[in-house]
Write an enzyme that holds these catalytic residues in place. Structure first.
Site, mmCIF file in Angstrom:
data_model
loop_
_atom_site.group_PDB
_atom_site.id
_atom_site.type_symbol
_atom_site.label_atom_id
_atom_site.label_comp_id
_atom_site.label_asym_id
_atom_site.label_seq_id
_atom_site.Cartn_x
_atom_site.Cartn_y
_atom_site.Cartn_z
ATOM 1 N N LYS A 75 1.406 10.076 8.593
ATOM 2 C CA LYS A 75 0.503 10.892 9.915
ATOM 3 C C LYS A 75 0.677 10.770 10.964
ATOM 4 O O LYS A 75 0.406 11.260 12.060
ATOM 5 C CB LYS A 75 -1.063 9.778 9.567
ATOM 6 C CG LYS A 75 -1.116 10.399 7.736
ATOM 7 C CD LYS A 75 -3.203 9.616 8.161
ATOM 8 C CE LYS A 75 -4.359 9.903 6.675
ATOM 9 N NZ LYS A 75 -5.014 9.653 6.560
ATOM 10 N N ASP A 111 -10.156 13.033 8.660
ATOM 11 C CA ASP A 111 -10.884 11.987 7.760
ATOM 12 C C ASP A 111 -12.445 11.872 8.394
ATOM 13 O O ASP A 111 -13.410 11.612 8.056
ATOM 14 C CB ASP A 111 -10.033 10.933 8.234
ATOM 15 C CG ASP A 111 -8.738 10.672 7.117
ATOM 16 O OD1 ASP A 111 -9.076 11.386 6.465
ATOM 17 O OD2 ASP A 111 -8.047 10.293 8.260
ATOM 18 N N ARG A 161 -11.129 -9.067 11.874
ATOM 19 C CA ARG A 161 -10.476 -10.659 11.400
ATOM 20 C C ARG A 161 -9.281 -10.453 12.409
ATOM 21 O O ARG A 161 -9.353 -12.584 13.336
ATOM 22 C CB ARG A 161 -9.622 -10.848 10.226
ATOM 23 C CG ARG A 161 -8.784 -12.199 9.577
ATOM 24 C CD ARG A 161 -7.977 -11.897 8.300
ATOM 25 N NE ARG A 161 -7.153 -10.412 8.229
ATOM 26 C CZ ARG A 161 -6.246 -10.296 7.757
ATOM 27 N NH1 ARG A 161 -6.253 -11.490 6.091
ATOM 28 N NH2 ARG A 161 -6.096 -9.920 7.641
HETATM 29 P P1 ATR Z 1 -5.947 0.133 6.668
HETATM 30 O O1 ATR Z 1 -4.792 1.583 7.445
HETATM 31 O O2 ATR Z 1 -5.760 1.321 4.881
HETATM 32 O O3 ATR Z 1 -7.118 0.033 7.080
HETATM 33 P P2 ATR Z 1 -4.587 -1.587 6.968
HETATM 34 O O4 ATR Z 1 -4.071 -1.210 8.844
HETATM 35 O O5 ATR Z 1 -4.014 -2.728 7.567
HETATM 36 O O6 ATR Z 1 -5.450 -0.723 6.448
HETATM 37 O O7 ATR Z 1 -6.060 -2.686 7.324
HETATM 38 C C1 ATR Z 1 -6.436 -3.777 6.794
HETATM 39 C C2 ATR Z 1 -8.180 -3.964 7.447
HETATM 40 O O8 ATR Z 1 -9.208 -4.918 6.598
HETATM 41 C C3 ATR Z 1 -7.718 -4.587 8.723
HETATM 42 O O9 ATR Z 1 -9.056 -4.592 8.925
HETATM 43 C C4 ATR Z 1 -7.601 -5.902 8.152
HETATM 44 O O10 ATR Z 1 -7.849 -7.454 9.374
HETATM 45 P P3 ATR Z 1 -7.499 -8.104 9.961
HETATM 46 O O11 ATR Z 1 -6.289 -6.385 11.097
HETATM 47 O O12 ATR Z 1 -7.021 -8.937 10.317
HETATM 48 O O13 ATR Z 1 -5.315 -7.574 9.102
HETATM 49 C C5 ATR Z 1 -8.876 -5.732 6.813
HETATM 50 N N1 ATR Z 1 -8.526 -6.774 6.139
HETATM 51 C C6 ATR Z 1 -7.708 -7.429 4.724
HETATM 52 N N2 ATR Z 1 -7.613 -8.362 4.264
HETATM 53 C C7 ATR Z 1 -8.483 -8.580 4.861
HETATM 54 C C8 ATR Z 1 -9.312 -10.388 4.844
HETATM 55 N N3 ATR Z 1 -8.546 -10.822 3.381
HETATM 56 N N4 ATR Z 1 -10.310 -10.425 5.499
HETATM 57 C C9 ATR Z 1 -10.709 -10.243 6.262
HETATM 58 N N5 ATR Z 1 -10.583 -8.828 6.640
HETATM 59 C C10 ATR Z 1 -9.257 -8.331 6.241
#
Ligand code: ATR
Length: 286
Positions: A75, A111, A161
């Site tokens: 993207k 989106d 997080r």
């Molecule tokens: P996407 O493009 O699908 O959004 P990503 O960029 O990997 O995927 O983001 C995943 C999101 O889920 C993030 O906000 C991540 O938090 P972090 O930025 O702290 O990594 C969040 N996320 C995934 N697993 C998590 C967990 N176990 N607890 C809290 N937040 C989580």
């Protein structure tokens, strides 16, 4: 491209790497059939190394495509290599929909439209709230933040997080957007009218924190952009606490419609049959 009967036949793609699990061919194939249109929409795997050549082949006409969709991991590159990105994709730095006009690649990102249109259909009035809480600050949350802000919601808390990622998004999307650590979740949810999960929480077997939705306004809507499973752990919690919920499948269906209209010339409708086709496909791959 013209076929032997000299009628205009358009061909569109969805590209990603990998791409074979994409449900977009099912969606567009359903609409082509329903509307009786000639043409095709096919999954087309392109590696990151091969993506610049693929874009070049769109521009010089060698690909034979009218346009198409772009998904992970292309993207950002699709945006960067396009000739005419629109304002939405420029702010996001990512495009998911391309079309060719006079040898130039135009790009947008649908989106956010998919997100808003799904809520417009399932929870009309969702955008009348003062405060929204968005959980997650990954790639998928960006279009959601943009869409909620563009509908005029005054205060948008992005809770993550890793709070630095939320801060980056607050800087990008302007003063309505506030970065928050997980510890602030209960406080920022208090009195809010909309809760959106954009994280994969609970999808990979990790524990989902117990969220107290009852601090929100009683008319609040809780939605998730994840649609596998349809009822995510967060939606299940909200429903058990008596809140209206909207699943993420409609976002997938609605984000597809603007591209279809660009390539094939007719605006498709999202109906229950199409929704069921995707649900059945999900069940067959469970
Ligand atoms: P996407 O493009 O699908 O959004 P990503 O960029 O990997 O995927 O983001 C995943 C999101 O889920 C993030 O906000 C991540 O938090 P972090 O930025 O702290 O990594 C969040 N996320 C995934 N697993 C998590 C967990 N176990 N607890 C809290 N937040 C989580």
């Amino acid at each position: 491209m013209r076929d032997s009967r000299e009628t205009f036949v358009n061909h569109a793609f969805v590209t990603g790497y990998p791409i074979k699990h994409s449900r977009s061919p099912l969606i567009h194939g359903y609409w082509l059939k329903q509307l009786g249109l000639p043409g095709s929409y096919k999954a087309h795997a392109v590696s990151p190394e091969g993506f610049p050549d693929f874009i070049a082949s769109l521009k010089n006409g060698q690909s034979g495509f009218t346009g198409g969709n772009v998904t992970i991991p292309h993207k950002e590159l699709a945006f960067a290599l396009s000739d005419r990105p629109d304002a939405l994709s420029t702010e996001l730095g990512a495009s998911n929909t391309l079309w060719i006009e006079d040898g130039l690649v135009h790009a947008t990102n649908t989106d956010g439209h998919g997100f808003s249109a799904n809520l417009d259909e399932r929870a009309p009035g969702w955008d009348q709230c003062q405060t929204a809480v968005i959980l997650g600050a990954g790639g998928a949350s960006r279009a959601v933040i943009q869409a909620v802000r563009d509908r005029g919601v005054k205060t948008i808390h992005v809770v993550n997080r890793t709070v630095d990622r939320a801060r980056e998004l607050a800087d990008r999307f302007g003063p309505a957007v506030h970065a928050q650590p997980m510890a602030a979740l209960a406080e920022v949810m208090t009195g809010a009218g909309l809760f959106i999960n954009t994280t994969s929480l609970g999808m990979d077997g990790t524990e989902v924190p117990q969220i107290d939705f009852t601090v929100m306004a009683s008319s609040s809507i809780v939605t998730d952009i994840v649609y596998v499973p349809l009822k995510t752990p967060i939606l299940a919690q909200a429903e058990a606490q008596g809140f209206a919920t909207v699943d993420g499948l409609g976002m997938l269906l609605h984000q597809a419609a603007p591209g279809f209209e660009k390539w094939f010339g007719k605006r498709p409708t999202i109906d229950e049959t199409l929704r069921q086709i995707i649900i059945d496909d999900m069940a067959s791959h469970a």
